[in-house]
Design a protein around this motif. Sequence first.
Motif, short mmCIF file in Angstrom:
data_model
loop_
_atom_site.label_atom_id
_atom_site.label_comp_id
_atom_site.label_asym_id
_atom_site.label_seq_id
_atom_site.Cartn_x
_atom_site.Cartn_y
_atom_site.Cartn_z
N UNK A 17 0.82 -1.20 0.00
CA UNK A 17 0.00 0.00 0.00
C UNK A 17 0.85 1.25 0.00
N UNK A 18 0.18 2.39 -0.08
CA UNK A 18 0.86 3.68 -0.06
C UNK A 18 1.52 3.91 1.30
N UNK A 19 2.61 4.65 1.30
CA UNK A 19 3.31 4.98 2.54
C UNK A 19 2.81 6.32 3.05
N UNK A 20 1.91 6.26 4.03
CA UNK A 20 1.27 7.46 4.56
C UNK A 20 2.09 8.18 5.62
N UNK A 21 2.95 7.44 6.34
CA UNK A 21 3.63 8.00 7.50
C UNK A 21 5.03 7.44 7.62
N UNK A 22 5.98 8.30 8.05
CA UNK A 22 7.37 7.90 8.23
C UNK A 22 7.90 8.50 9.54
N UNK A 23 8.82 7.76 10.17
CA UNK A 23 9.46 8.26 11.39
C UNK A 23 10.82 7.59 11.55
N UNK A 24 11.87 8.39 11.73
CA UNK A 24 13.21 7.88 11.95
C UNK A 24 13.47 7.67 13.45
N UNK A 25 14.28 6.67 13.76
CA UNK A 25 14.84 6.50 15.10
C UNK A 25 16.31 6.16 14.93
N UNK A 26 17.19 7.12 15.21
CA UNK A 26 18.61 6.96 14.94
C UNK A 26 19.42 7.29 16.20
N UNK A 27 19.14 6.60 17.30
CA UNK A 27 19.85 6.84 18.55
C UNK A 27 21.28 6.32 18.46
N UNK A 28 22.20 7.06 19.06
CA UNK A 28 23.61 6.70 19.00
C UNK A 28 23.82 5.31 19.60
N UNK A 29 24.52 4.45 18.87
CA UNK A 29 24.80 3.10 19.34
C UNK A 29 23.75 2.09 18.94
N UNK A 30 22.56 2.54 18.55
CA UNK A 30 21.50 1.64 18.13
C UNK A 30 21.49 1.52 16.61
N UNK A 31 20.86 0.45 16.13
CA UNK A 31 20.67 0.31 14.69
C UNK A 31 19.74 1.41 14.19
N UNK A 32 20.14 2.19 13.19
CA UNK A 32 19.23 3.22 12.68
C UNK A 32 18.01 2.58 12.03
N UNK A 33 16.83 3.05 12.46
CA UNK A 33 15.57 2.47 11.99
C UNK A 33 14.72 3.53 11.32
N UNK A 34 13.92 3.09 10.38
CA UNK A 34 12.88 3.92 9.78
C UNK A 34 11.57 3.17 9.93
N UNK A 35 10.59 3.81 10.57
CA UNK A 35 9.25 3.23 10.72
C UNK A 35 8.35 3.80 9.64
N UNK A 36 7.53 2.95 9.05
CA UNK A 36 6.59 3.41 8.03
C UNK A 36 5.21 2.82 8.29
N UNK A 37 4.18 3.61 7.98
CA UNK A 37 2.80 3.16 8.08
C UNK A 37 2.17 3.17 6.70
#
Length: 326
Positions: A17-37
């Motif tokens: 489906x279409x990507x309506x929402x995005x949010x990054x989580x890039x805390x130091x030392x953690x795996x950089x993540x991108x959340x999508x809805x």
Amino acid sequence: MSRPAPSPVYTLRGASGAFNALHFSCHEGDTPLLFSGSGKGVIHLWNLNNRRTERIIEGHSGSSVIWVNTLHSADTLISQGRDMRVCLWNLSQGRSELMDSLSTESVGFCQCSLLETGQKTCLLAFAGQQTEELKIVELSSKALLCSLIPDSKLGMVMCVKLWQVSRGPLLLAGYEDGSLLLWDITQRSILSQTKVHLEPIMCLTFDPESRRGISASSENKLFSWILDGQNNLLLRDCVTLTNPGVSQLSIRGDGKLLASAGWDHRVRVFGWKKLRPLAVLQYHRDMVLSVAFSDHKDPRQRLLAAGSKDQRISLWSIYNEVPDTG
């Protein structure tokens, strides 16, 4: 434009489906993540190191997910769907467990706004069941702090933004008739109101550091406005776009760049200080619905993500764009 437009550094696919929402989580030392809805009710957790899906969550009964965010750290995810539910997910130690949910009672497209006021205290603002109604709850207890309804008929609440000042939380809300209202949450009162757009306000964002915000509609104009010392909303600048319609606006965390998600399939990047055009990013084959900047401390990892109706996410490296310096 100051230089040729770049190409995406890479793209992500795999949703139906279409990507309506995005949010990054890039805390130091953690795996950089991108959340999508997505429009099919699916939340993807993308590992940006290997550019693959780390987890998939289906938690809104197939209804479109219109907003995603994280609490405190990447261990708690919050999502909003058009099933009229806001869900909290425990992501710690590889889990994808539903911890709690609350009903918004709203069938509109207004995305929630989250404000973390303390280590464990979060406020959540969302459109209510009544046409002009805004609700603010304390998230952990789900206690209703207030319900805000303007005296005049402004139509549906279209977009909201919470932030904190010394006197307490404030909230900006854009309405169907094109009006913008500034609410004092503590006093349950309107501090300022102005008519900004001729059409419904589709999106807005606000920079508390400069006390300046920007909004867009189905028109081909972006309007920026400021809060003066008495919290009056004052129109400041207008930018005319080549084509009408903007889905979302995002200001980078350092306050230097602004990105817009266009109905014309394009992402536009501006210097935030003077709204000087920097680039038009062309990749998508359908409406761009969401844009988000990463919050990574390393400038080389400060990506811009764009989600589209074409079921793709494009990621762009624009850290070296020169902002407005006067």
